[in-house]
Design an enzyme around this catalytic site. Sequence first.
Site, PDB file in Angstrom:
ATOM      1  N   ARG A  17     -24.711 -63.683 -72.021  1.00 21.79           N
ATOM      2  CA  ARG A  17     -23.359 -63.587 -71.445  1.00 21.79           C
ATOM      3  C   ARG A  17     -23.090 -64.845 -70.605  1.00 21.79           C
ATOM      4  NH1 ARG A  17     -20.663 -64.090 -66.707  1.00 21.79           N
ATOM      5  NH2 ARG A  17     -22.242 -62.901 -65.581  1.00 21.79           N
ATOM      6  N   GLU A  18     -23.674 -64.899 -69.406  1.00 22.97           N
ATOM      7  CA  GLU A  18     -23.480 -66.110 -68.587  1.00 22.97           C
ATOM      8  C   GLU A  18     -23.975 -67.336 -69.358  1.00 22.97           C
ATOM      9  OE1 GLU A  18     -22.444 -66.404 -64.987  1.00 22.97           O
ATOM     10  OE2 GLU A  18     -22.303 -68.478 -65.692  1.00 22.97           O
ATOM     11  N   HIS A 200     -24.925 -68.684 -58.505  1.00 20.49           N
ATOM     12  CA  HIS A 200     -24.782 -69.967 -59.195  1.00 20.49           C
ATOM     13  C   HIS A 200     -25.497 -71.079 -58.441  1.00 20.49           C
ATOM     14  CE1 HIS A 200     -22.283 -69.373 -62.788  1.00 20.49           C
ATOM     15  NE2 HIS A 200     -22.096 -68.193 -62.213  1.00 20.49           N
ATOM     16  N   HIS A 294     -54.312 -87.137 -55.151  1.00 18.59           N
ATOM     17  CA  HIS A 294     -54.138 -85.817 -55.764  1.00 18.59           C
ATOM     18  C   HIS A 294     -55.203 -85.555 -56.816  1.00 18.59           C
ATOM     19  CE1 HIS A 294     -49.830 -84.823 -54.428  1.00 18.59           C
ATOM     20  NE2 HIS A 294     -50.225 -85.858 -53.727  1.00 18.59           N
TER      21      HIS A 294
HETATM   22  C1  LIG Z   1     -17.254 -65.618 -63.169  1.00 19.20           C
HETATM   23  C2  LIG Z   1     -17.362 -65.155 -64.604  1.00 19.20           C
HETATM   24  O1  LIG Z   1     -18.086 -65.724 -65.329  1.00 19.20           O
HETATM   25  S1  LIG Z   1     -16.458 -63.828 -65.053  1.00 19.20           S
HETATM   26  C3  LIG Z   1     -16.762 -63.592 -66.784  1.00 19.20           C
HETATM   27  C4  LIG Z   1     -15.995 -64.501 -67.613  1.00 19.20           C
HETATM   28  N1  LIG Z   1     -16.096 -64.046 -68.948  1.00 19.20           N
HETATM   29  C5  LIG Z   1     -15.139 -64.211 -69.814  1.00 19.20           C
HETATM   30  O2  LIG Z   1     -14.100 -64.782 -69.540  1.00 19.20           O
HETATM   31  C6  LIG Z   1     -15.421 -63.646 -71.177  1.00 19.20           C
HETATM   32  C7  LIG Z   1     -14.688 -64.381 -72.246  1.00 19.20           C
HETATM   33  N2  LIG Z   1     -13.274 -64.216 -72.042  1.00 19.20           N
HETATM   34  C8  LIG Z   1     -12.394 -63.969 -73.039  1.00 19.20           C
HETATM   35  O3  LIG Z   1     -12.728 -63.898 -74.200  1.00 19.20           O
HETATM   36  C9  LIG Z   1     -10.971 -63.793 -72.640  1.00 19.20           C
HETATM   37  O4  LIG Z   1     -10.783 -64.381 -71.363  1.00 19.20           O
HETATM   38  C10 LIG Z   1     -10.568 -62.292 -72.575  1.00 19.20           C
HETATM   39  C11 LIG Z   1     -10.589 -61.729 -73.995  1.00 19.20           C
HETATM   40  C12 LIG Z   1     -11.535 -61.494 -71.695  1.00 19.20           C
HETATM   41  C13 LIG Z   1      -9.186 -62.154 -71.991  1.00 19.20           C
HETATM   42  O5  LIG Z   1      -8.343 -63.011 -72.707  1.00 19.20           O
HETATM   43  P1  LIG Z   1      -6.752 -63.061 -72.465  1.00 19.20           P
HETATM   44  O6  LIG Z   1      -6.206 -61.679 -72.492  1.00 19.20           O
HETATM   45  O7  LIG Z   1      -6.233 -64.015 -73.434  1.00 19.20           O
HETATM   46  O8  LIG Z   1      -6.550 -63.540 -70.959  1.00 19.20           O
HETATM   47  P2  LIG Z   1      -7.040 -64.828 -70.173  1.00 19.20           P
HETATM   48  O9  LIG Z   1      -8.495 -65.013 -70.346  1.00 19.20           O
HETATM   49  O10 LIG Z   1      -6.198 -66.001 -70.523  1.00 19.20           O
HETATM   50  O11 LIG Z   1      -6.709 -64.395 -68.683  1.00 19.20           O
HETATM   51  C14 LIG Z   1      -7.474 -63.445 -67.998  1.00 19.20           C
HETATM   52  C15 LIG Z   1      -6.782 -62.107 -67.966  1.00 19.20           C
HETATM   53  O12 LIG Z   1      -7.709 -61.127 -67.445  1.00 19.20           O
HETATM   54  C16 LIG Z   1      -7.213 -60.576 -66.229  1.00 19.20           C
HETATM   55  N3  LIG Z   1      -8.351 -60.351 -65.390  1.00 19.20           N
HETATM   56  C17 LIG Z   1      -9.123 -61.270 -64.742  1.00 19.20           C
HETATM   57  N4  LIG Z   1     -10.152 -60.660 -64.163  1.00 19.20           N
HETATM   58  C18 LIG Z   1     -10.047 -59.355 -64.453  1.00 19.20           C
HETATM   59  C19 LIG Z   1     -10.862 -58.243 -64.158  1.00 19.20           C
HETATM   60  N5  LIG Z   1     -11.987 -58.390 -63.465  1.00 19.20           N
HETATM   61  N6  LIG Z   1     -10.485 -57.027 -64.605  1.00 19.20           N
HETATM   62  C20 LIG Z   1      -9.328 -56.886 -65.336  1.00 19.20           C
HETATM   63  N7  LIG Z   1      -8.543 -57.920 -65.665  1.00 19.20           N
HETATM   64  C21 LIG Z   1      -8.914 -59.144 -65.221  1.00 19.20           C
HETATM   65  C22 LIG Z   1      -6.205 -61.585 -65.716  1.00 19.20           C
HETATM   66  O13 LIG Z   1      -5.282 -60.983 -64.878  1.00 19.20           O
HETATM   67  C23 LIG Z   1      -5.607 -62.084 -67.034  1.00 19.20           C
HETATM   68  O14 LIG Z   1      -4.729 -61.114 -67.544  1.00 19.20           O
HETATM   69  P3  LIG Z   1      -3.104 -61.236 -67.406  1.00 19.20           P
HETATM   70  O15 LIG Z   1      -2.699 -62.501 -67.998  1.00 19.20           O
HETATM   71  O16 LIG Z   1      -2.633 -60.014 -68.128  1.00 19.20           O
HETATM   72  O17 LIG Z   1      -2.850 -61.182 -65.934  1.00 19.20           O
HETATM   73  O1  LIG Z   2     -20.500 -59.831 -62.773  1.00 21.00           O
HETATM   74  C1  LIG Z   2     -21.114 -60.484 -61.947  1.00 21.00           C
HETATM   75  O2  LIG Z   2     -21.777 -59.986 -61.033  1.00 21.00           O
HETATM   76  C2  LIG Z   2     -21.135 -61.980 -62.006  1.00 21.00           C
HETATM   77  C3  LIG Z   2     -19.995 -62.572 -62.733  1.00 21.00           C
HETATM   78  C4  LIG Z   2     -20.175 -64.042 -62.763  1.00 21.00           C
HETATM   79  O3  LIG Z   2     -20.650 -64.611 -63.718  1.00 21.00           O
HETATM   80  C5  LIG Z   2     -19.967 -64.772 -61.521  1.00 21.00           C
HETATM   81  O4  LIG Z   2     -19.365 -64.231 -60.606  1.00 21.00           O
HETATM   82  O5  LIG Z   2     -20.395 -65.933 -61.466  1.00 21.00           O
HETATM   83 ZN   LIG Z   3     -21.726 -66.375 -63.129  1.00 25.46          ZN
END
Ligand SMILES: CC(=O)SCCNC(=O)CCNC(=O)[C@H](O)C(C)(C)COP(=O)(O)OP(=O)(O)OC[C@H]1O[C@@H](n2cnc3c(N)ncnc32)[C@H](O)[C@@H]1OP(=O)(O)O
Ligand SMILES: O=C(O)CCC(=O)C(=O)O
Ligand SMILES: [Zn+2]
Length: 389
Positions: A17-18, A200, A294
């Site tokens: 995932r990460e 991170h 060493h």
């Molecule tokens: C810190 C981290 O690493 S967090 C984990 C990150 N992981 C990811 O992003 C996984 C891969 N992501 C994706 O494939 C895409 O971002 C998806 C499928 C999850 C969402 O895609 P899209 O619907 O096109 O939205 P996009 O990514 O552009 O924007 C994020 C959307 O999620 C919403 N959102 C952000 N965080 C959250 C959350 N924790 N819970 C619910 N919704 C959230 C935002 O509001 C935005 O939606 P909106 O435009 O309706 O307001």
């Molecule tokens: O879900 C979590 O605890 C971590 C999400 C993430 O990747 C982050 O916050 O950097």
């Molecule tokens: Zn992270």
Amino acid sequence: MTPTLPRRPLIVDTTLREGEQFAAAHFSPEQKLRLARALDAFGVEYLEHTSPVASPGSERDLRALVGLGLSARVVTHVRCHEDDVRRALDCGADGVNLLFGTSAVLREASHGRSVEGLLADALAAIRLAQNAGVEVRFSCEDAFRTETADLLRVYTAVDACGVDRVGVADTVGVATPREVERLVGTVRAAVRCDIEFHGHNDGGCAVANAAAAFEAGATHLNVTVLGIGERNGIAPLSGLIARLYLSNPALVGAYDLAALPALDALVAEMVGVNIPFNACITGETAFTHKAGLHTNAVLREPRAYEALDPGVFGRERHLLSGSRLTGRHAVAHRAAGLGVHLSPADLRRLTAQVKAAADAGALADAELDALILAFAGTLPAPTALASNA
Ligand SMILES: CC(=O)SCCNC(=O)CCNC(=O)[C@H](O)C(C)(C)COP(=O)(O)OP(=O)(O)OC[C@H]1O[C@@H](n2cnc3c(N)ncnc32)[C@H](O)[C@@H]1OP(=O)(O)O
Ligand SMILES: O=C(O)CCC(=O)C(=O)O
Ligand SMILES: [Zn+2]
């Protein structure tokens, strides 16, 4: 009486995932399964996979991962969105790792919800997953830039709702070990459930912060193989293992420690990078000794300059004896390996020759050996080339 085992952290490996968020990473379905099997054989307790809503392939891969029937629990990282949770449940994951950005900057830039708003969505998602009987974790993204009052409000509400675990995430790598200890300690005092830490490495503290979180009461620690992740990543598995082993080998006694080099090499190959030279345990030079002071001591007692025994981790010790920083003892050891036993005066002369030659650049082992043998050839018998037996 059986000795009491120390409390030990459970490892949540999030390479799938990460790790997939690392700029150079793109795992094929086969690579994901191969890596999952290797991590499971190593002994991690959890494997975190990308959300199935990310793409059709992500959903397919999550289903395949679940289908492996590994010992590790398969959890998937999902937004607090009922559709996302339903899809995760449909894939058969053992648990959902829910998250929401709680800091002001993420509330503004990421999702636009107030604390009340995100909490309402979080609780709905939590209840949906709980009703399906899976393990539920809820994490506050960017916890270290979130007002403590907001954090505690969210953590106590989800704890009261019965989550299995709350997550404390240092999303942009700003925390110091002392700050981690303080915040995790505060959360520990406020909730009954388990605590997961995700840190991170932007500030170079990812491993230290994970260790500090554990010491302050965290039960689950996030790592990725090689530390790959967004930007410069999170705590690397090998680094965390090294740190915990140094605190108490029993903390990591459940894992196949000798498999670490192969695991790091596997991911390095999959994402097209080298194992960093300075990686704990698995870095190429992690058990190489160079300076004369060493090598002299290590030849008598490896612990003199080794905190970790390479043999425990499937590694070997290496002495670099052909540099200009070498000393008599290292040269004598190398010579003895070739069957060359020298008087103290000859050893001084040979060492001086090695240093002079190495001023232009360290000698490779073969070059050093050639120099030793040539030197021995100038000596009257029987000093030179005594039996190696
Ligand atoms: C810190 C981290 O690493 S967090 C984990 C990150 N992981 C990811 O992003 C996984 C891969 N992501 C994706 O494939 C895409 O971002 C998806 C499928 C999850 C969402 O895609 P899209 O619907 O096109 O939205 P996009 O990514 O552009 O924007 C994020 C959307 O999620 C919403 N959102 C952000 N965080 C959250 C959350 N924790 N819970 C619910 N919704 C959230 C935002 O509001 C935005 O939606 P909106 O435009 O309706 O307001
Ligand atoms: O879900 C979590 O605890 C971590 C999400 C993430 O990747 C982050 O916050 O950097
Ligand atoms: Zn992270």
